[in-house]
Design a protein around this motif. Structure first.
Motif, PDB file in Angstrom:
ATOM      1  N   ALA A  77       0.817  -1.215   0.000  1.00 50.26           N
ATOM      2  CA  ALA A  77       0.000   0.000   0.000  1.00 50.26           C
ATOM      3  C   ALA A  77       0.851   1.266   0.000  1.00 50.26           C
ATOM      4  CB  ALA A  77      -0.944   0.008   1.210  1.00 50.26           C
ATOM      5  N   TYR A  78       2.112   1.165   0.423  1.00 52.84           N
ATOM      6  CA  TYR A  78       3.011   2.317   0.459  1.00 52.84           C
ATOM      7  C   TYR A  78       3.786   2.511  -0.849  1.00 52.84           C
ATOM      8  CZ  TYR A  78       2.432   2.394   5.577  1.00 52.84           C
ATOM      9  OH  TYR A  78       1.938   2.482   6.843  1.00 52.84           O
ATOM     10  N   ARG A  79       3.483   1.752  -1.882  1.00 54.88           N
ATOM     11  CA  ARG A  79       4.318   1.733  -3.080  1.00 54.88           C
ATOM     12  C   ARG A  79       4.354   3.030  -3.878  1.00 54.88           C
ATOM     13  NH1 ARG A  79      -0.233  -0.953  -3.958  1.00 54.88           N
ATOM     14  NH2 ARG A  79      -1.378  -0.766  -5.921  1.00 54.88           N
ATOM     15  N   PHE A  80       3.613   4.031  -3.467  1.00 57.22           N
ATOM     16  CA  PHE A  80       3.674   5.330  -4.131  1.00 57.22           C
ATOM     17  C   PHE A  80       4.233   6.413  -3.208  1.00 57.22           C
ATOM     18  CE2 PHE A  80       0.377   2.817  -6.173  1.00 57.22           C
ATOM     19  CZ  PHE A  80       0.870   2.796  -7.469  1.00 57.22           C
ATOM     20  N   SER A  81       4.719   5.998  -2.040  1.00 52.38           N
ATOM     21  CA  SER A  81       5.297   6.914  -1.056  1.00 52.38           C
ATOM     22  C   SER A  81       6.736   6.520  -0.785  1.00 52.38           C
ATOM     23  CB  SER A  81       4.506   6.864   0.255  1.00 52.38           C
ATOM     24  OG  SER A  81       3.179   7.279   0.059  1.00 52.38           O
ATOM     25  N   ALA A  82       7.633   7.485  -0.942  1.00 49.54           N
ATOM     26  CA  ALA A  82       9.052   7.199  -0.750  1.00 49.54           C
ATOM     27  C   ALA A  82       9.644   8.175   0.260  1.00 49.54           C
ATOM     28  CB  ALA A  82       9.803   7.299  -2.069  1.00 49.54           C
ATOM     29  N   GLU A  83      10.668   7.713   0.958  1.00 51.69           N
ATOM     30  CA  GLU A  83      11.416   8.546   1.906  1.00 51.69           C
ATOM     31  C   GLU A  83      12.710   8.991   1.247  1.00 51.69           C
ATOM     32  OE1 GLU A  83      13.764   8.038   6.167  1.00 51.69           O
ATOM     33  OE2 GLU A  83      12.166   6.623   5.658  1.00 51.69           O
ATOM     34  N   ASP A  84      12.992  10.287   1.344  1.00 53.85           N
ATOM     35  CA  ASP A  84      14.231  10.786   0.744  1.00 53.85           C
ATOM     36  C   ASP A  84      15.346  10.844   1.787  1.00 53.85           C
ATOM     37  OD1 ASP A  84      14.970  14.022   1.249  1.00 53.85           O
ATOM     38  OD2 ASP A  84      12.958  13.410   1.840  1.00 53.85           O
ATOM     39  N   SER A  85      16.579  10.761   1.297  1.00 54.68           N
ATOM     40  CA  SER A  85      17.781  10.948   2.114  1.00 54.68           C
ATOM     41  C   SER A  85      18.742  11.813   1.319  1.00 54.68           C
ATOM     42  CB  SER A  85      18.447   9.608   2.432  1.00 54.68           C
ATOM     43  OG  SER A  85      17.636   8.826   3.272  1.00 54.68           O
ATOM     44  N   ILE A  86      19.368  12.753   1.999  1.00 49.19           N
ATOM     45  CA  ILE A  86      20.322  13.640   1.338  1.00 49.19           C
ATOM     46  C   ILE A  86      21.450  13.957   2.314  1.00 49.19           C
ATOM     47  CG2 ILE A  86      18.846  15.618   1.896  1.00 49.19           C
ATOM     48  CD1 ILE A  86      19.973  16.990  -0.631  1.00 49.19           C
ATOM     49  N   TYR A  87      22.678  13.818   1.834  1.00 50.77           N
ATOM     50  CA  TYR A  87      23.866  14.092   2.645  1.00 50.77           C
ATOM     51  C   TYR A  87      24.901  14.819   1.803  1.00 50.77           C
ATOM     52  CZ  TYR A  87      21.868  10.953   6.055  1.00 50.77           C
ATOM     53  OH  TYR A  87      21.028  10.384   6.979  1.00 50.77           O
ATOM     54  N   LEU A  88      25.531  15.816   2.415  1.00 53.80           N
ATOM     55  CA  LEU A  88      26.575  16.595   1.750  1.00 53.80           C
ATOM     56  C   LEU A  88      27.873  16.474   2.524  1.00 53.80           C
ATOM     57  CD1 LEU A  88      24.643  19.918   1.058  1.00 53.80           C
ATOM     58  CD2 LEU A  88      24.983  18.002  -0.510  1.00 53.80           C
ATOM     59  N   SER A  89      28.988  16.589   1.811  1.00 55.33           N
ATOM     60  CA  SER A  89      30.276  16.686   2.483  1.00 55.33           C
ATOM     61  C   SER A  89      30.315  18.013   3.232  1.00 55.33           C
ATOM     62  CB  SER A  89      31.420  16.580   1.479  1.00 55.33           C
ATOM     63  OG  SER A  89      31.360  17.670   0.578  1.00 55.33           O
ATOM     64  N   PRO A  90      31.112  18.116   4.285  1.00 59.44           N
ATOM     65  CA  PRO A  90      31.141  19.364   5.065  1.00 59.44           C
ATOM     66  C   PRO A  90      31.442  20.608   4.224  1.00 59.44           C
ATOM     67  CG  PRO A  90      32.318  17.638   6.229  1.00 59.44           C
ATOM     68  CD  PRO A  90      31.963  17.092   4.867  1.00 59.44           C
ATOM     69  N   GLU A  91      32.325  20.492   3.246  1.00 61.42           N
ATOM     70  CA  GLU A  91      32.688  21.665   2.441  1.00 61.42           C
ATOM     71  C   GLU A  91      31.579  22.091   1.476  1.00 61.42           C
ATOM     72  OE1 GLU A  91      34.593  18.164   0.122  1.00 61.42           O
ATOM     73  OE2 GLU A  91      34.318  18.689   2.224  1.00 61.42           O
ATOM     74  N   ALA A  92      30.579  21.232   1.275  1.00 61.31           N
ATOM     75  CA  ALA A  92      29.484  21.557   0.354  1.00 61.31           C
ATOM     76  C   ALA A  92      28.299  22.206   1.061  1.00 61.31           C
ATOM     77  CB  ALA A  92      29.026  20.294  -0.361  1.00 61.31           C
ATOM     78  N   ALA A  93      28.273  22.154   2.373  1.00 62.01           N
ATOM     79  CA  ALA A  93      27.121  22.659   3.135  1.00 62.01           C
ATOM     80  C   ALA A  93      26.994  24.176   2.999  1.00 62.01           C
ATOM     81  CB  ALA A  93      27.266  22.272   4.600  1.00 62.01           C
ATOM     82  N   GLY A  94      25.747  24.632   2.945  1.00 62.57           N
ATOM     83  CA  GLY A  94      25.462  26.060   2.947  1.00 62.57           C
ATOM     84  C   GLY A  94      25.704  26.781   1.641  1.00 62.57           C
ATOM     85  N   LYS A  95      25.828  26.057   0.547  1.00 63.37           N
ATOM     86  CA  LYS A  95      26.129  26.672  -0.752  1.00 63.37           C
ATOM     87  C   LYS A  95      25.014  26.471  -1.786  1.00 63.37           C
ATOM     88  CE  LYS A  95      31.056  26.172   0.015  1.00 63.37           C
ATOM     89  NZ  LYS A  95      32.298  25.505  -0.340  1.00 63.37           N
TER      90      LYS A  95
END
Length: 173
Positions: A77-95
């Motif tokens: 029943a959840y096959r149309f709902s997805a959870e996202d994940s996103i991670y950046l290296s420290p030097e990429a944050a805030g840009k």
């Protein structure tokens, strides 16, 4: 120049290192031991086998972030709902890289038939992740208070979601 592209096997060492940094220093993930390269390879293979996107953000040849989505829960029943994940290296944050990466993930998830993208954000003090999701059109839907224990403190989970495409206006094809 920033490039967002599908991940490859060659990206896995950088992906593993980025995630290990977050596991060891941050509260955005509730994992306490960094997964191995083999573990990350298995996780990525599982996402791709489901026909879902796993993207990387690169500056030149260097991977500086990644994002993917996977089914929110394993039941059909959840096959149309997805959870996202996103991670950046420290030097990429805030840009603004996270916004660009998440925007492409949203677009690709929608093309695969996802109708609801869900953010399960570790730590209600995780202002960066909350802001990048809000900028991408995610709405707050709740907070699970004190449900994680990491770095000798109780941590909340912030839930946000975003309707994609026709969302719940029509039956899925």
């Amino acid at each position: 120049m920033l490039i967002i592209r599908p991940s490859t096997d060659d990206d896995l060492p950088a992906i593993t290192a980025i995630y290990a940094h977050h596991v060891l220093t941050g509260t955005g993930t509730f994992e306490v031991d960094p997964p191995s390269l083999d573990d990350m390879q298995g996780r990525r293979a599982d996402v791709l086998a489901k026909g879902l996107p796993w993207l990387v953000a690169c500056m030149g040849e260097k991977v500086i972030g990644y994002a993917y989505c996977s089914w929110f829960k394993p039941r059909p029943a959840y096959r149309f709902s997805a959870e996202d994940s996103i991670y950046l290296s420290p030097e990429a944050a805030g840009k603004g890289i996270g916004r660009t990466l998440l925007a492409e993930l949203v677009a690709q998830a929608q093309r695969t038939g996802v109708r609801k993208l869900i953010a399960v954000i570790g730590d209600s003090a995780n202002a960066g992740s909350i802001a990048v999701h809000k900028a991408a059109g995610f709405q707050p839907v709740g907070v699970l208070k004190s449900c994680g224990w990491k770095f000798d403190q109780w941590l909340d989970v912030v839930l946000m979601d975003k309707a994609l495409g026709e969302a719940d206006l029509t039956a899925p094809a």
